[in-house]
Design an enzyme around this catalytic site. Structure first.
Site, PDB file in Angstrom:
ATOM      1  N   GLY A  86       0.814  -1.208   0.000  1.00 35.45           N
ATOM      2  CA  GLY A  86       0.000   0.000   0.000  1.00 35.45           C
ATOM      3  C   GLY A  86       0.847   1.257   0.000  1.00 35.45           C
ATOM      4  O   GLY A  86       0.970   1.941   1.021  1.00 35.45           O
ATOM      5  N   TYR A  87       1.435   1.564  -1.136  1.00 33.75           N
ATOM      6  CA  TYR A  87       2.252   2.766  -1.269  1.00 33.75           C
ATOM      7  C   TYR A  87       1.533   3.837  -2.084  1.00 33.75           C
ATOM      8  O   TYR A  87       1.325   4.951  -1.636  1.00 33.75           O
ATOM      9  CB  TYR A  87       3.583   2.420  -1.956  1.00 33.75           C
ATOM     10  CG  TYR A  87       4.659   1.903  -1.040  1.00 33.75           C
ATOM     11  CD1 TYR A  87       4.369   1.439   0.227  1.00 33.75           C
ATOM     12  CD2 TYR A  87       5.980   1.867  -1.457  1.00 33.75           C
ATOM     13  CE1 TYR A  87       5.363   0.959   1.063  1.00 33.75           C
ATOM     14  CE2 TYR A  87       6.988   1.383  -0.631  1.00 33.75           C
ATOM     15  CZ  TYR A  87       6.669   0.932   0.621  1.00 33.75           C
ATOM     16  OH  TYR A  87       7.657   0.473   1.441  1.00 33.75           O
TER      17      TYR A  87
ATOM     18  N   GLU B 278      11.540   6.911 -14.973  1.00 30.11           N
ATOM     19  CA  GLU B 278      12.033   8.280 -14.801  1.00 30.11           C
ATOM     20  C   GLU B 278      12.571   8.496 -13.386  1.00 30.11           C
ATOM     21  O   GLU B 278      13.620   9.130 -13.191  1.00 30.11           O
ATOM     22  CB  GLU B 278      10.915   9.284 -15.105  1.00 30.11           C
ATOM     23  CG  GLU B 278      10.548   9.409 -16.575  1.00 30.11           C
ATOM     24  CD  GLU B 278       9.754   8.216 -17.080  1.00 30.11           C
ATOM     25  OE1 GLU B 278       9.242   7.432 -16.229  1.00 30.11           O
ATOM     26  OE2 GLU B 278       9.636   8.049 -18.303  1.00 30.11           O
TER      27      GLU B 278
ATOM     28  N   SER C 120      -0.549  -3.636  -5.510  1.00 32.00           N
ATOM     29  CA  SER C 120      -0.116  -4.944  -6.002  1.00 32.00           C
ATOM     30  C   SER C 120      -0.709  -6.048  -5.129  1.00 32.00           C
ATOM     31  O   SER C 120      -0.643  -5.995  -3.908  1.00 32.00           O
ATOM     32  CB  SER C 120       1.413  -5.039  -5.978  1.00 32.00           C
ATOM     33  OG  SER C 120       1.990  -4.015  -6.754  1.00 32.00           O
TER      34      SER C 120
ATOM     35  N   GLU D 256      13.702  -5.285  -2.880  1.00 34.50           N
ATOM     36  CA  GLU D 256      12.860  -5.713  -3.998  1.00 34.50           C
ATOM     37  C   GLU D 256      13.635  -5.818  -5.289  1.00 34.50           C
ATOM     38  O   GLU D 256      13.279  -6.605  -6.162  1.00 34.50           O
ATOM     39  CB  GLU D 256      11.721  -4.690  -4.159  1.00 34.50           C
ATOM     40  CG  GLU D 256      10.811  -4.934  -5.339  1.00 34.50           C
ATOM     41  CD  GLU D 256       9.876  -3.772  -5.600  1.00 34.50           C
ATOM     42  OE1 GLU D 256       8.950  -3.956  -6.405  1.00 34.50           O
ATOM     43  OE2 GLU D 256      10.070  -2.694  -5.022  1.00 34.50           O
TER      44      GLU D 256
END
Length: 400
Positions: A136-137, A385, A170, A254
């Protein structure tokens, strides 16, 4: 063809015996449905997810699901070389590694920042595939610019009260729990300050969850609305206001990309084998020198990617991680994934546009579906980016 790296990570006869043993076990235990979805093992419908969980529990019984964890948390305690070999072979075969958010992202954070109680509560359940996790970002106005997040966490006695929204989560549809970043103090001169990291049971009252269907048709992402959600104070990971430090450590864990390097090898090998099978046909792709040159270039790119992922894994294991290297690896593999899918779609021609559910699809539709998914890799986990920005500032020391 089997995975045969040109660049070797290390080891000797014992490591190669382990590699051979894993391959033999996968022949007997990996269902064909997962071999066919090798391009997309993390995006499964619910019924496929349940079968994948069963497979991962069988893998855990062999000691190969979390082979690098300490035995106390049901891991195998294996060194980094063996860990890499296991991850490579599983990824190449198309093994469905469920709960990657829990295994690859949250677990390293709990090992580093979690309390003993948090570790004892969550890590064994992750190892046994009993508790699925979502990340949950992202928020509607805070994705790549994560410090702009607006979710708040207000202290109320021995709880925090969370209010706000998360999106593009996700594994949000299938997860039982979610780890979130929330602001515990107002934005100051440094926006990253005052953010905290929480573990939240998705069955907590006040949470509304809605699926988001991706362009492939799989509703694996979700958005969550938090309305006065009470989270016990013991679910705070690290100190209050230091969630940014925790979040950065999570992203470093990650991004070794050993798995994605092995998957890239799988895509390339499938494409080369198909091209060889067309020799002598009316439309022989290898008769075109441009195709041969492009495939040779792809071999080079895949080997560079594997070497890069090995370097990150080694530095992570030795505690000497260059802070820019995970971003470099993430950026490289995002581009490589897109390049391979584009190359495959071009060489396959009209056949490369057929999705997996089409009866005439070739190579199980890996390149058509994969081409769609490759777009996600340049955004998810931090856009390309943003990775370039981090490489320039943390790696090259350039001014912001």
């Amino acid at each position: 063809m089997p995975l045969e790296p040109i660049v070797q990570f290390g080891g000797g006869p014992e490591v190669e015996e382990l590699r051979s043993r894993i391959r033999g076990w996968l022949v007997d235990h990996l269902p064909d449905e997962f071999r066919r979805t090798a391009a997309n093992p993390d995006y499964l419908p619910r019924e496929g997810h349940e079968r994948a969980v069963e497979f991962c529990r069988a893998l855990h019984a062999q000691g190969w699901f979390v082979p690098h964890w300490p035995a106390r948390f049901e891991g195998g305690g294996l060194d980094v070389v063996r860990q890499v070999v296991i991850r490579e072979e599983l990824a190449y075969a198309g093994a469905p590694m469920v709960n990657t958010n829990g295994v690859n992202m949250l677990a390293p954070v709990l090992f580093r920042f979690g309390t003993t109680a948090q570790q004892d509560e969550h890590l064994p359940k992750i190892a046994r595939s009993e508790r699925m996790w979502a990340q949950g970002y992202s928020e509607p106005e805070a994705g790549s610019d994560l410090a702009a997040l607006r979710m708040t966490a207000r202290r109320d006695g021995d709880h925090y009260v969370l209010d706000g929204q998360k999106t593009w989560t996700s594994n949000g549809v299938l997860a039982d729990w979610i780890f979130v970043l929330a602001r515990t103090s107002p934005v100051g001169t440094k926006r990253q300050a005052g953010i905290s990291f929480f573990l939240v049971d998705l069955e907590t009252p006040g949470i509304t969850r809605r699926p988001i269907r991706s362009m492939t048709g799989y509703p694996t992402f979700a958005e969550e609305f938090f309305d006065g959600v009470r989270v016990p104070e013991e679910n705070l990971v690290g100190e209050e206001g230091e969630g940014w430090k925790v979040a950065k450590a999570l992203l470093d864990a990650e991004r070794s990309n050993v798995t994605r390097a092995a998957q890239a090898q799988r895509y390339l090998d499938e494409l080369v084998d198909w091209c060889k099978a067309q020799r002598g046909a009316k439309h022989d792709p290898l008769a075109d020198p441009l195709n041969r040159m492009a495939l040779a270039r792809a071999v080079e790119r895949v080997e560079v990617g594997r070497a890069l992922s090995y370097r990150v894994a080694h530095q992570q294991a030795s505690g000497t991680l260059d802070p820019a290297l995970p971003s470099l690896s993430k950026l490289y593999h995002s581009q490589l994934t897109a390049e391979l899918r584009q190359l495959g779609a071009r060489i396959l021609g009209p056949l490369g546009a057929l999705l997996p559910d089409d009866p005439d699809a070739v190579l199980d539709g890996h390149f058509s579906e994969g081409l769609l998914l490759s777009l996600l890799h340049t955004i998810g986990g931090g856009t390309s980016e943003i990775q370039r920005d981090l490489i320039s500032t943390t790696g090259l020391g350039l001014p912001r």
